[in-house]
Design an enzyme around this catalytic site. Structure first.
Site, short mmCIF file in Angstrom:
data_model
loop_
_atom_site.label_atom_id
_atom_site.label_comp_id
_atom_site.label_asym_id
_atom_site.label_seq_id
_atom_site.Cartn_x
_atom_site.Cartn_y
_atom_site.Cartn_z
N LYS A 117 0.84 -1.20 0.00
CA LYS A 117 0.00 0.00 0.00
C LYS A 117 0.88 1.25 0.00
O LYS A 117 0.68 2.16 -0.77
CB LYS A 117 -0.93 -0.03 1.22
CG LYS A 117 -1.81 1.20 1.31
CD LYS A 117 -2.77 1.13 2.47
CE LYS A 117 -3.51 2.46 2.59
NZ LYS A 117 -4.42 2.51 3.74
N GLU A 155 10.48 -4.62 4.52
CA GLU A 155 10.61 -6.00 4.05
C GLU A 155 10.35 -6.09 2.55
O GLU A 155 11.10 -6.72 1.80
CB GLU A 155 9.61 -6.92 4.78
CG GLU A 155 9.89 -7.15 6.25
CD GLU A 155 9.25 -6.10 7.15
OE1 GLU A 155 8.91 -4.99 6.67
OE2 GLU A 155 9.09 -6.39 8.36
N GLY A 180 -4.77 -1.85 4.92
CA GLY A 180 -3.94 -2.96 4.43
C GLY A 180 -4.59 -4.32 4.65
O GLY A 180 -4.65 -5.16 3.75
N ARG A 181 -5.14 -4.54 5.85
CA ARG A 181 -5.70 -5.87 6.16
C ARG A 181 -7.09 -6.06 5.56
O ARG A 181 -7.69 -7.12 5.75
CB ARG A 181 -5.69 -6.10 7.67
CG ARG A 181 -6.36 -5.03 8.50
CD ARG A 181 -6.01 -5.18 9.98
NE ARG A 181 -6.47 -4.03 10.78
CZ ARG A 181 -5.81 -2.90 10.91
NH1 ARG A 181 -4.65 -2.71 10.31
NH2 ARG A 181 -6.29 -1.91 11.67
N GLU A 201 -4.65 -6.88 14.78
CA GLU A 201 -4.16 -5.55 14.37
C GLU A 201 -5.31 -4.54 14.42
O GLU A 201 -5.09 -3.36 14.64
CB GLU A 201 -3.54 -5.61 12.96
CG GLU A 201 -2.60 -4.44 12.68
CD GLU A 201 -1.85 -4.55 11.36
OE1 GLU A 201 -2.47 -4.48 10.29
OE2 GLU A 201 -0.61 -4.69 11.40
N HIS A 235 -4.21 -33.46 17.06
CA HIS A 235 -3.05 -34.25 17.48
C HIS A 235 -1.94 -33.36 18.00
O HIS A 235 -0.79 -33.79 18.11
CB HIS A 235 -2.57 -35.11 16.31
CG HIS A 235 -3.62 -36.08 15.87
ND1 HIS A 235 -3.76 -37.34 16.42
CD2 HIS A 235 -4.63 -35.94 14.98
CE1 HIS A 235 -4.80 -37.94 15.85
NE2 HIS A 235 -5.34 -37.11 14.98
N LYS A 289 9.47 -0.77 14.32
CA LYS A 289 10.06 -0.43 13.01
C LYS A 289 11.13 0.63 13.19
O LYS A 289 12.22 0.55 12.61
CB LYS A 289 8.98 0.12 12.06
CG LYS A 289 7.97 -0.87 11.56
CD LYS A 289 7.04 -0.18 10.55
CE LYS A 289 5.84 -1.01 10.20
NZ LYS A 289 4.89 -0.33 9.33
O1 LIG Z 1 1.12 -2.75 2.24
P1 LIG Z 1 2.21 -2.14 3.04
O2 LIG Z 1 2.15 -0.64 3.04
O3 LIG Z 1 3.56 -2.63 2.58
O4 LIG Z 1 2.02 -2.56 4.55
C1 LIG Z 1 2.08 -3.91 4.93
C2 LIG Z 1 1.52 -4.12 6.30
O5 LIG Z 1 2.24 -3.35 7.24
C3 LIG Z 1 1.37 -2.84 8.24
O6 LIG Z 1 1.24 -1.47 8.04
C4 LIG Z 1 1.87 -3.12 9.62
O7 LIG Z 1 3.21 -2.80 9.75
C5 LIG Z 1 0.06 -3.57 7.99
O8 LIG Z 1 -1.03 -2.89 8.48
C6 LIG Z 1 0.09 -3.71 6.51
O9 LIG Z 1 -0.84 -4.66 6.06
#
Ligand SMILES: O=P(O)(O)OC[C@H]1O[C@](O)(CO)[C@@H](O)[C@@H]1O
Length: 524
Positions: free
Chosen positions: A204, A210, A261-262, A347, A378, A487
């Site tokens: 987003k 990452e 995002g979620r 979240e 199990h 972060k």
């Molecule tokens: O889509 P982006 O901006 O890379 O964010 C990834 C994820 O990181 C978060 O902001 C949490 O760090 C989530 O809410 C989101 O889904």
């Protein structure tokens, strides 16, 4: 501002009811005394049937909870979300994921002025994204799709692509790379070739550490392998189109800041799903979710499945004090569902202040965890049956299977039913370690088949349930400030891993950093 649940008169009445009757409720007796218990506490919603009767509540508790929801003006909050009001108050934004599955041209009462234009943009982007998905499906040269994204830019598409594999185009492999840990990307890169791979960079913000590190390494690998035509082999999905352009990604599908995002798998972030199941399948997925939206928007609270689930959640968390909800999907292809629901619930509602910033006097989101059944039986079902703490449990089962292996599906469903039965019935005979106390709760959610439409409806149900409990707790379910601090600290620590500088660090972090200083690998 609406009252929070703890500010309503029903709160004290619920506490009194719990002390007088709720505490002593015995499910076995409740079923014996009330022949209508299953009918009352079960509910058919679009594509989803739910049996809530094996839960530790009675009609009076539910009636008080419904009155509490009315006192909190839950319907008003719901309508504000659908209409595009800035319900994400800390970020001053709407939370309009429901618009992503709203049919073209459909206006709802009270829509904010920007909504009609936004809906047109939604459909224009959807049409373009689905046309691209179809082009990828028709391109026999592309055999591997690698989605690079994390959190909401990974969990939803990953879970849905796995879940809908019966509807998937054969001959395509889907890979999901989320972790900053290079082991994940490295093993995918070993398995693919540049000329037959489409990399999807999903973020987003297009700034997430990452994802950007993995995208950079994928681009470097592509160049090093002699890959030609980045524009053909990389596509960006983002609300930050300008940033994607800076990365040289000329093919971008955008979305909007009012998509959390979620809650984003319905947007361009759903591209891997669309490539997997095709444009028609993706439209069915959206239609299933829209059917659940309509149920949530129009069913009376007492027959409104997301509302009833949320009220049960509040009853369990705030009156019975249950700390967690175990998710047990009795379908191997729903393996990523617990992880997806973890982000959705924890979240969204893992918060200790209300939307005004006031400390909350009650517990909020439960811990969500789980694994598909029958594997979980199990592993950790021992604790559900005989552990000292009672946990909430939600079983998800699917009536029809998509395989032809004789007997398996019956055995699977028998196990799902038997676990719920055993938890409730217990076993009085036997003492000590052979004793099953019983009276342990479970909800049983049933889909007819695992299809794009039923999965869409089920996921929308879960989104609305989280919205309802969040609203009643007075929480803004659409921000996630709690992820920021870690972060920032990682940014401070990363160069220290190189220099070994421990100045100003606490003793533990300093001690660990000294052991790790000088670890290999270049910074992204
Ligand atoms: O889509 P982006 O901006 O890379 O964010 C990834 C994820 O990181 C978060 O902001 C949490 O760090 C989530 O809410 C989101 O889904």
């Amino acid at each position: 501002m609406h009252p929070r649940c703890d500010e309503t008169p029903q709160w004290a009445q619920l506490q009194a009811h719990y002390q007088a009757q709720g505490r002593g409720l015995d499910l076995r007796r409740a079923f014996a005394e009330d022949a209508g218990r299953f009918a009352h506490f079960s509910q058919q919603a679009p594509h989803v049937f739910a049996d809530l009767s094996k839960n530790l509540w009675d009609r009076q508790a539910e009636a008080l909870l419904l009155d509490m929801a009315r006192a909190c003006r839950l319907e008003h909050s719901r309508d504000a979300m659908f209409a595009g009001q800035a319900v994400n108050s800390t970020e001053g934004r709407a939370a309009l994921h429901t618009l992503l599955r709203r049919p073209r041209g459909l206006a709802l009462p009270g829509d904010e002025p920007f909504v009609a234009q936004a809906l047109q943009e939604v459909h224009a982007t959807l049409d373009a994204m689905l046309a691209f998905a179809e082009a990828v499906r028709a391109d026999a040269q592309i055999t591997d799709i690698v989605n690079i994204g994390i959190g909401g830019s990974d969990l939803g598409p990953h879970m849905a692509v796995r879940a809908l594999q019966a509807h998937q185009l054969p001959g395509r492999r889907f890979h999901f790379v989320s972790n900053i840990d290079g082991h994940e990307l490295a093993s995918v890169l070993q398995a693919v070739r540049p000329e037959s791979t489409l990399f999807i960079v999903a973020s987003k913000t297009f700034t997430t550490l990452e994802t950007m590190a993995n995208a950079r390494s994928a681009l470097d690998w592509f160049a090093a392998q002699g890959g030609q035509d980045v524009a053909r082999h990389f596509v960006a999905l983002t609300a930050n189109v300008a940033k994607a352009a800076e990365w040289g990604m000329s093919r971008t599908f955008g979305f909007w800041d009012w998509v959390g995002g979620r809650y984003s798998l319905w947007s361009a972030i759903g591209l891997p799903i669309a490539i997997a199941i095709g444009a028609a399948g993706f439209r069915d997925f959206l239609a299933g979710a829209h059917a659940m939206d309509e149920h949530f928007r129009s069913a009376p609270l007492a027959h409104n499945l997301p509302v009833r689930l949320a009220l049960l959640d509040i009853w369990y968390r705030n009156f019975l004090g249950l700390p967690s909800r175990c998710i047990a999907p009795y379908h191997a292809w729903l393996q990523r569902l617990p992880a997806y629901l973890q982000q959705l619930e924890m979240e969204s509602n893992g918060k200790r202040v209300d939307s005004q910033g006031r400390a909350l006097p009650m517990a909020t989101a439960p811990v969500i965890w789980g694994e598909p059944g029958s594997n979980g039986q199990h592993a950790f079902f021992q604790l559900l049956h005989q552990g000292p703490d009672v946990q909430a449990l939600e079983i998800i089962a699917v009536r029809d299977s998509a395989h032809g292996l004789a007997g398996h599906h019956q055995m699977l469903l028998a196990n799902a039913l038997a676990q719920a039965q055993a938890l409730m019935q217990g076993r009085a005979s036997g003492c000590g370690h052979r004793h099953f106390p019983g009276n342990r709760p479970s909800s049983f959610v049933l889909l007819d088949a695992l299809t794009p439409a039923s999965l869409g409806a089920y996921l929308a149900l879960q989104e609305h349930r989280v919205f309802c409990s969040g609203s009643l707790w007075g929480i803004n379910s659409f921000d996630q400030w709690g992820v920021e601090l870690g972060k920032q600290l990682a940014q401070d620590l990363q160069p220290r891993l190189h220099t070994g500088d421990v100045a100003g660090l606490d003793g533990s972090t300093a001690g660990l950093l000294q052991r790790l200083a000088g670890v290999g690998g270049r910074a992204p």
